[in-house]
Design an enzyme around this catalytic site. Structure first.
Site, short mmCIF file in Angstrom:
data_model
loop_
_atom_site.label_atom_id
_atom_site.label_comp_id
_atom_site.label_asym_id
_atom_site.label_seq_id
_atom_site.Cartn_x
_atom_site.Cartn_y
_atom_site.Cartn_z
N ALA A 69 1.20 -1.70 0.01
CA ALA A 69 -0.12 -0.26 0.07
C ALA A 69 1.10 1.33 -0.02
O ALA A 69 1.79 1.39 0.14
CB ALA A 69 -1.16 0.29 1.47
N ASP A 70 0.49 1.99 -0.53
CA ASP A 70 0.94 3.73 -0.53
C ASP A 70 -0.48 4.97 -0.64
O ASP A 70 -1.32 4.49 -0.28
CB ASP A 70 1.66 3.85 -1.40
CG ASP A 70 2.61 4.91 -1.91
OD1 ASP A 70 3.70 5.17 -0.50
OD2 ASP A 70 2.91 6.06 -2.95
N THR A 71 0.06 5.81 0.83
CA THR A 71 -0.65 7.09 0.64
C THR A 71 -0.53 8.64 1.00
O THR A 71 1.36 8.25 0.99
CB THR A 71 -1.31 6.61 2.24
OG1 THR A 71 -2.46 5.99 2.52
CG2 THR A 71 -2.44 7.64 2.29
#
Length: 188
Positions: A69-71
């Site tokens: 995941a990346d934000t």
């Protein structure tokens, strides 16, 4: 078997909160947008690269699934990234003060049987921030290592006037979307 390819303690805590059984894989991926890459493509690429790097580490690849995941915080469709120092954190918070911005989280689930992706857009509006409030927050140390120089799950919550979207997505792992990916593969 599910693996989480992440260095983020928040992502680990969020999965644990949901009662998901997983093992942690530490991956280090360069996080730098390519020339001409859109914000969405950048965040999606980084999340997918994390999952792929984790998958390469897995024993028993035929039964392994890896979540990456990346934000990122987007202001005027530009990725703010993580502040390199106190001056950068102050600049980011000055830009965000009194304005709305978008938080984009992208999650990839990769296994021998294929890949799936989910994303989440949240809108966050900061209160007006004076220099004293910014300086106090920066001196807490919380902005460092955080996209957009704030942590919604910490002292940064007091900076937020309004949230429309996913609280967990702003933290770094949109749980509704993540659980949908995991349920589709019988992992939750």
């Amino acid at each position: 078997m599910l693996y989480l390819a992440s260095q983020s303690p928040r992502r680990r805590q969020l999965l644990e909160q949901m009662g998901v059984d997983f093992r942690l894989l530490k991956v280090v991926i360069p996080e730098c947008p390519a020339m001409g890459e859109t914000a969405y493509d950048y965040v999606s690429r980084v999340a997918r690269d994390k999952a792929l790097a984790g998958f390469k580490q897995c024993p028993g690849k035929s039964v392994a699934w890896v979540l990456g995941a990346d934000t990122e915080v987007l202001l005027d469709n530009q990725v703010l990234g993580k502040p390199a120092n106190a001056a950068a954190a102050r600049r980011m918070l000055q830009l965000l003060g009194g304005r709305s911005h978008t938080v984009l989280s992208v999650v990839w689930l990769i296994g021998a049987d294929g890949e799936q992706c989910a994303h989440c857009f949240s809108q966050v509006r900061f209160a007006s921030l004076d220099e004293e409030r910014i300086a106090t927050y920066v001196s807490s140390g919380e902005p460092f290592g955080k996209a957009g120089a704030y942590a919604i799950q910490g002292r940064g919550a007091a900076l937020i006037a309004h949230l429309e979207g996913s609280y967990s997505g702003v933290m770094g792992l949109p749980l509704f979307e993540t659980m949908g990916l995991l349920r589709a593969r019988g992992l939750a």
